[in-house]
Design a protein around this motif. Structure first.
Motif, mmCIF file in Angstrom:
data_model
loop_
_atom_site.group_PDB
_atom_site.id
_atom_site.type_symbol
_atom_site.label_atom_id
_atom_site.label_comp_id
_atom_site.label_asym_id
_atom_site.label_seq_id
_atom_site.Cartn_x
_atom_site.Cartn_y
_atom_site.Cartn_z
ATOM 1 N N UNK A 274 51.377 -92.655 12.154
ATOM 2 C CA UNK A 274 51.899 -91.616 11.063
ATOM 3 C C UNK A 274 52.957 -92.438 10.430
ATOM 4 N N UNK A 275 52.750 -92.911 9.052
ATOM 5 C CA UNK A 275 53.552 -93.810 8.226
ATOM 6 C C UNK A 275 54.839 -93.132 8.093
ATOM 7 N N UNK A 276 55.215 -92.009 7.988
ATOM 8 C CA UNK A 276 56.468 -91.580 7.940
ATOM 9 C C UNK A 276 57.271 -91.708 9.143
ATOM 10 N N UNK A 277 56.686 -91.339 10.282
ATOM 11 C CA UNK A 277 57.442 -91.641 11.583
ATOM 12 C C UNK A 277 57.580 -93.229 11.586
ATOM 13 N N UNK A 278 56.873 -94.058 11.264
ATOM 14 C CA UNK A 278 57.081 -95.387 11.058
ATOM 15 C C UNK A 278 58.010 -95.945 10.413
ATOM 16 N N UNK A 279 58.430 -95.250 9.200
ATOM 17 C CA UNK A 279 59.254 -95.636 8.385
ATOM 18 C C UNK A 279 60.629 -95.438 9.201
ATOM 19 N N UNK A 280 60.500 -93.870 9.661
ATOM 20 C CA UNK A 280 61.828 -93.263 10.071
ATOM 21 C C UNK A 280 62.285 -94.175 11.148
ATOM 22 N N UNK A 281 61.507 -94.485 12.156
ATOM 23 C CA UNK A 281 61.975 -95.167 13.214
ATOM 24 C C UNK A 281 62.524 -96.733 12.962
ATOM 25 N N UNK A 282 61.768 -97.440 11.615
ATOM 26 C CA UNK A 282 62.202 -98.678 11.357
ATOM 27 C C UNK A 282 63.597 -98.561 10.813
ATOM 28 N N UNK A 283 63.814 -97.517 10.283
ATOM 29 C CA UNK A 283 65.446 -97.197 9.311
ATOM 30 C C UNK A 283 66.266 -96.955 10.455
ATOM 31 N N UNK A 284 65.964 -96.223 11.326
ATOM 32 C CA UNK A 284 66.846 -96.124 12.594
ATOM 33 C C UNK A 284 67.602 -97.256 13.078
ATOM 34 N N UNK A 285 66.912 -98.635 12.957
ATOM 35 C CA UNK A 285 67.592 -99.715 13.576
ATOM 36 C C UNK A 285 67.480 -100.870 12.679
ATOM 37 N N UNK A 286 67.345 -100.527 11.171
ATOM 38 C CA UNK A 286 67.442 -101.530 10.352
ATOM 39 C C UNK A 286 68.831 -101.911 9.949
ATOM 40 N N UNK A 287 68.950 -103.133 10.057
ATOM 41 C CA UNK A 287 70.392 -103.968 9.721
ATOM 42 C C UNK A 287 69.940 -105.334 8.942
ATOM 43 N N UNK A 288 70.196 -105.486 7.637
ATOM 44 C CA UNK A 288 69.802 -106.506 6.977
ATOM 45 C C UNK A 288 70.383 -107.671 7.406
ATOM 46 N N UNK A 289 71.647 -107.704 7.936
ATOM 47 C CA UNK A 289 72.396 -108.787 8.596
ATOM 48 C C UNK A 289 71.760 -109.460 9.529
ATOM 49 N N UNK A 290 70.693 -108.702 10.265
ATOM 50 C CA UNK A 290 70.056 -109.463 11.419
ATOM 51 C C UNK A 290 68.472 -109.499 11.136
#
Length: 152
Positions: free
Chosen positions: A35-51
């Motif tokens: 599910x592309x939307x779930x993949x996006x949501x899960x990624x955004x939940x832990x995305x931190x560009x500093x790391x």
């Protein structure tokens, strides 16, 4: 093969999500969870560009990695290599960099892998030990005192 890293910003989110989808699509389709939307949501939940860093191989983007300190461990939240670059030792080279960072901090590394995914064998081959299972994921730890395994 020269593996290097380049930092990310919030402007890279779409490219990062696309890499995640490419890398995970086959495994997710096998268990009926693509599910592309779930993949996006899960990624955004832990995305931190500093790391988060793009993985470049000889200057070409091959994937990305996101490893961040959390309490007393290093969380390997994302390590994705696009299919055309898989099986070439890139993931092993990236893990060597993550391990060097974790070892310098005297921290274990924790990671989760989709149940049934080839990434489970990859992490176990690199010294990770299973610590927990959930419905869709298996969780692993690589202790800072783990013996060095041959990179493959």
């Amino acid at each position: 093969m020269k593996v290097t890293f380049v930092g990310t910003t919030h402007h890279d989110v779409d490219a990062l999500v696309q890499i995640r989808i490419e890398a995970m699509r086959e495994s997710l389709e096998q268990i009926g969870r693509f599910d592309p939307q779930r993949a996006r949501d899960r990624f955004l939940a832990s995305f931190d560009p500093a790391f988060c860093r793009f993985i470049l191989v000889d200057g070409a983007c091959a994937g990305f990695v996101l490893a961040r300190p959390v309490d007393d461990y290093l969380a390997l939240d994302h390590l994705y290599i696009v299919p055309q670059h898989q099986g070439k030792g890139i993931g092993s080279a990236v893990l060597a960099s993550v391990f060097a960072d974790a070892d310098a901090r005297s921290m274990p590394v924790k990671v989760g892998a989709l149940r049934g995914s080839a990434s489970n064998r990859f992490y176990q081959r690199h010294g990770f030990l299973k610590i927990e299972e959930a419905e869709w994921d298996i969780y692993y730890v690589r202790d800072v005192r783990a013996p060095r395994l041959a990179q493959s």
